[in-house]
Design an enzyme around this catalytic site. Structure first.
Site, short mmCIF file in Angstrom:
data_model
loop_
_atom_site.label_atom_id
_atom_site.label_comp_id
_atom_site.label_asym_id
_atom_site.label_seq_id
_atom_site.Cartn_x
_atom_site.Cartn_y
_atom_site.Cartn_z
CG HIS A 33 -0.15 0.06 2.52
ND1 HIS A 33 0.24 1.24 3.10
CD2 HIS A 33 0.32 -0.93 3.30
CE1 HIS A 33 0.91 0.99 4.20
NE2 HIS A 33 0.98 -0.32 4.35
CG HIS A 42 12.77 -4.52 -13.99
ND1 HIS A 42 13.57 -5.19 -14.86
CD2 HIS A 42 11.87 -5.42 -13.55
CE1 HIS A 42 13.16 -6.46 -14.93
NE2 HIS A 42 12.13 -6.60 -14.14
CB ILE A 63 15.53 -11.81 -9.03
CG1 ILE A 63 14.56 -12.98 -9.01
CG2 ILE A 63 16.97 -12.24 -8.75
CD1 ILE A 63 14.77 -13.97 -10.13
N GLY A 81 19.92 -8.71 -6.39
CA GLY A 81 19.05 -9.84 -6.11
C GLY A 81 19.31 -10.38 -4.71
#
Length: 110
Positions: A33, A42, A63, A81
């Site tokens: 939220h 990205h 990732i 990542g």
């Protein structure tokens, strides 16, 4: 949701989140939220972003990484990542690890 943004399978964007132009919210990524995701950012597969996070323009959240609630990821920053972000990340800085910190030679995380 802004034009040119892409939301891949299993991605979740929760209430009152603002998504910029050309954003990628990749597979199984979660944006909680009141987040603000800047243009061309990205959010990679499996990322979890807590509530009230701001992600700057052209930032990359790698990732499987995690960003705790209320933080800011600066424009052009990169979260590696698997990193766990517990402090704001300045613009253009790359952070790695858990807790996430800057790679050698970059400005300290604020």
């Amino acid at each position: 949701m802004a034009p040119g943004s892409h939301f891949l399978a299993g991605s979740v964007v929760n209430a009152a989140a603002e998504i910029g132009v050309g954003v990628i919210v990749n597979t199984n990524a979660s944006i909680d939220h009141d987040c603000k995701i800047g243009d061309y950012a990205h959010v990679a597969p499996g990322v979890a972003i807590g509530g009230d996070v701001t992600v700057g323009q052209s930032a990359l959240i790698g990732i499987g990484s995690r960003v705790l609630s209320g933080l800011t990821i600066g424009a052009g920053a990169t979260v590696a990542g698997g990193a766990v972000v517990v402090h704001d990340v300045p613009p253009g800085v790359t952070v790695v690890g858990s807790p996430a910190g800057p790679v050698a030679g970059e400005s300290a995380v604020s």
